[in-house]
Design a protein around this motif. Structure first.
Motif, mmCIF file in Angstrom:
data_model
loop_
_atom_site.group_PDB
_atom_site.id
_atom_site.type_symbol
_atom_site.label_atom_id
_atom_site.label_comp_id
_atom_site.label_asym_id
_atom_site.label_seq_id
_atom_site.Cartn_x
_atom_site.Cartn_y
_atom_site.Cartn_z
ATOM 1 N N ILE A 64 0.841 -1.210 0.000
ATOM 2 C CA ILE A 64 0.000 0.000 0.000
ATOM 3 C C ILE A 64 0.865 1.244 0.000
ATOM 4 O O ILE A 64 0.573 2.223 -0.692
ATOM 5 N N GLU A 65 1.962 1.217 0.757
ATOM 6 C CA GLU A 65 2.862 2.373 0.823
ATOM 7 C C GLU A 65 3.494 2.699 -0.528
ATOM 8 O O GLU A 65 3.858 3.834 -0.788
ATOM 9 N N LYS A 116 -3.782 4.982 -2.977
ATOM 10 C CA LYS A 116 -3.858 4.705 -1.535
ATOM 11 C C LYS A 116 -5.254 5.000 -1.001
ATOM 12 O O LYS A 116 -5.822 4.211 -0.248
#
Length: 128
Positions: free
Chosen positions: A7-8, A15
């Motif tokens: 996700i980062e 996101k």
């Protein structure tokens, strides 16, 4: 790699979208490790059976011994091409070979095939 780490790596718009759908997507644990690696032998097996000629050979030989000349007629391919593909199948122990005079006969090694298929299904978490 963990889901949170994935996700980062997303851009801000991605996101936000992912964070909105986390509960709907049934992602329970953001710290869960994601397995993406597959051992070389399994990858090689998939490459071997993904060829339509080799797959056809395995199917033709599943319960019977056949010589190259019969296999080539059944698959409508040249005998040298069939021999080439049989060599690849032999290297992975996916076919048995026996000689009778000048002819070689082949049969699918279903136990070895089952071993690879089991390994592959386990890699996807599938229990038959």
């Amino acid at each position: 790699m963990k889901i949170a780490e994935l996700i980062e790596k997303l851009n801000d718009k991605q996101k936000k979208t992912v964070q909105r759908c986390l509960s709907k997507c049934e992602i329970v644990d953001l710290n869960e490790e994601i397995e993406i690696e597959m051992d070389e032998e399994t990858v090689r097996f998939l490459k071997i059976i993904s060829n339509p000629i080799r797959l056809g050979i395995l199917k033709m030989l599943k319960n019977r011994w056949m010589c190259v000349c019969l296999i080539s007629k059944g698959l409508e391919q040249d005998q040298t091409l069939i021999s080439h593909h049989l060599r690849s199948l032999k290297e992975m122990n996916l076919v048995y070979e026996r000689r009778e005079g000048k002819l070689k006969f082949y049969k699918t090694n279903t136990e070895e095939l089952a071993k690879y298929l089991k390994k592959l299904s386990e890699g996807f978490g599938i229990n038959w």
